[in-house]
Motif scaffolding. Structure first.
Motif, PDB file in Angstrom:
ATOM      1  N   THR A  71       5.692   2.913   3.859  1.00  0.00           N
ATOM      2  CA  THR A  71       5.951   4.035   4.733  1.00  0.00           C
ATOM      3  C   THR A  71       5.257   4.936   5.464  1.00  0.00           C
ATOM      4  O   THR A  71       4.987   5.051   5.936  1.00  0.00           O
ATOM      5  CB  THR A  71       7.428   5.241   4.615  1.00  0.00           C
ATOM      6  N   SER A  75      -1.412  -3.193  -0.710  1.00  0.00           N
ATOM      7  CA  SER A  75      -0.898  -2.995   0.243  1.00  0.00           C
ATOM      8  C   SER A  75      -1.110  -2.597   1.321  1.00  0.00           C
ATOM      9  O   SER A  75      -1.108  -3.272   2.449  1.00  0.00           O
ATOM     10  CB  SER A  75      -0.218  -0.815   0.269  1.00  0.00           C
ATOM     11  N   ASP A  92      -2.419   4.476   4.645  1.00  0.00           N
ATOM     12  CA  ASP A  92      -1.984   5.652   3.813  1.00  0.00           C
ATOM     13  C   ASP A  92      -3.670   6.131   3.377  1.00  0.00           C
ATOM     14  O   ASP A  92      -4.520   6.599   3.843  1.00  0.00           O
ATOM     15  CB  ASP A  92      -1.501   6.149   3.295  1.00  0.00           C
ATOM     16  N   SER A 110       1.525   3.456  -7.220  1.00  0.00           N
ATOM     17  CA  SER A 110       2.729   1.638  -6.893  1.00  0.00           C
ATOM     18  C   SER A 110       1.917   0.555  -7.481  1.00  0.00           C
ATOM     19  O   SER A 110       3.043  -0.152  -8.312  1.00  0.00           O
ATOM     20  CB  SER A 110       2.479   1.733  -5.854  1.00  0.00           C
TER      21      SER A 110
HETATM   22  O1  LIG Z   1      -3.894   0.628  -2.726  1.00  0.00           O
HETATM   23  P1  LIG Z   1      -2.254   0.442  -3.328  1.00  0.00           P
HETATM   24  O2  LIG Z   1      -2.628   0.137  -5.191  1.00  0.00           O
HETATM   25  O3  LIG Z   1      -2.158  -0.240  -2.703  1.00  0.00           O
HETATM   26  O4  LIG Z   1      -1.792   1.677  -3.462  1.00  0.00           O
HETATM   27  C1  LIG Z   1      -2.069   2.710  -2.050  1.00  0.00           C
HETATM   28  C2  LIG Z   1      -0.539   2.894  -1.176  1.00  0.00           C
HETATM   29  O5  LIG Z   1       0.863   2.981  -3.067  1.00  0.00           O
HETATM   30  C3  LIG Z   1       1.377   4.249  -1.791  1.00  0.00           C
HETATM   31  O6  LIG Z   1       2.528   3.432  -1.593  1.00  0.00           O
HETATM   32  P2  LIG Z   1       3.535   4.054  -1.933  1.00  0.00           P
HETATM   33  O7  LIG Z   1       3.584   2.853  -2.667  1.00  0.00           O
HETATM   34  O8  LIG Z   1       3.822   5.111  -3.134  1.00  0.00           O
HETATM   35  O9  LIG Z   1       4.213   3.621  -0.885  1.00  0.00           O
HETATM   36  P3  LIG Z   1       5.006   4.781   0.540  1.00  0.00           P
HETATM   37  O10 LIG Z   1       3.628   5.001   1.552  1.00  0.00           O
HETATM   38  O11 LIG Z   1       6.356   4.491   0.597  1.00  0.00           O
HETATM   39  O12 LIG Z   1       4.608   5.951  -0.418  1.00  0.00           O
HETATM   40  C4  LIG Z   1      -0.173   4.503  -0.592  1.00  0.00           C
HETATM   41  O13 LIG Z   1       1.035   5.206   0.565  1.00  0.00           O
HETATM   42  C5  LIG Z   1      -0.501   3.426   0.274  1.00  0.00           C
HETATM   43  O14 LIG Z   1       0.150   2.642   1.084  1.00  0.00           O
END
Ligand SMILES: O=P(O)(O)OC[C@H]1O[C@H](OP(=O)(O)OP(=O)(O)O)[C@H](O)[C@@H]1O
Ligand SMILES: O=C(O)c1cc(=O)[nH]c(=O)[nH]1
Length: 215
Positions: free
Chosen positions: A75, A130, A123, A30
């Motif tokens: 999400t 995020s 997550d 992401s």
């Molecule tokens: O530490 P970061 O660099 O922010 O990356 C981690 C984030 O990326 C993924 O979410 P994603 O954007 O794939 O969306 P989702 O949660 O909707 O699956 C994961 O679930 C985390 O939330």
């Protein structure tokens, strides 16, 4: 996190095949980073016994922070936050990555009252973007963040730097280094794959996938 929890959670994620390696056709994260590995903790939803292990560990890891509200990141963090909140008997909310463009235009769904103590459930932490933007949104709503808890972290330098600046604990049940070591011990990856993964993890921004030339 204590060593046995980190081991059990890493083994649990490996057992449900949440971890995929694809060094020749890297994943795009992401954040835009390219990666030879992807950890899909969303698969826990489909495994009642395994998810119980993980959510009990998450609940125990944050119990002593005495939160008023458990807030998931949208999400992927939402179901993890929901089950953890259920185990702790606490209210739950979630934070969108951006405000809704219609309806009430909320960024936060569920109630986070000013002054309430909030734990953000994520997550996994790659760059941390995020998780920290969710924490910021809750702070802007007047909450006090008492911790961020994730299931897994890649322990990337970028995230470690931000974590070190935070006044609250940012914890993960298990880590990239633990999971990679266990995968090698179990014969799920070779010693040379482990070395390549370690090289990538040291510098994902400059990582050059095998056979792929950088522009
Ligand atoms: O530490 P970061 O660099 O922010 O990356 C981690 C984030 O990326 C993924 O979410 P994603 O954007 O794939 O969306 P989702 O949660 O909707 O699956 C994961 O679930 C985390 O939330
Ligand atoms: O950074 C991400 O987007 C990311 C990495 C990963 O391993 N798993 C995931 O769901 N998202």
């Amino acid at each position: 996190m204590d060593a046995s929890t980190a081991t059990v959670v890493a083994e649990t994620l490996l057992s449900i095949e949440a971890v995929t390696l694809s060094p020749d056709k890297p994943f795009t994260w992401s954040s835009g980073l390219k990666s030879p590995i992807y950890c899909d903790n969303r698969l826990l939803l489909s495994y009642p016994e395994e998810r119980k292990v993980v959510y009990e560990a998450l609940a125990e890891s944050i119990r002593s922070l005495n939160p008023d509200v458990i807030a998931g990141t949208a999400t992927a963090g939402i179901p993890h936050a929901a089950w953890t909140a259920e185990l702790l008997g606490l209210p739950m909310a979630y934070v969108r990555s951006s405000s809704k463009g219609h309806g009430k235009q909320n960024k936060i769904e569920g109630k986070i009252d000013p002054g309430s103590k909030v734990v953000i459930i994520e997550d996994l932490i790659s760059t941390g973007g995020s998780a920290f933007q969710a924490a910021q949104a809750a702070e802007e709503a007047g909450a006090e963040i008492v911790g961020i808890a994730a299931i897994f972290t890649y322990e990337l330098e970028a995230s470690q730097k931000i974590i070190a600046e935070k006044p609250y604990p940012v914890t993960s049940l298990t880590t990239f280094s633990k999971l990679a070591k266990i995968a090698e011990k179990k014969g799920e990856i070779t010693a040379s794959q482990l070395d390549s993964l370690k090289q990538w993890q040291q510098s994902p921004e400059t990582w050059n996938p095998a056979g792929e030339r950088q522009a």
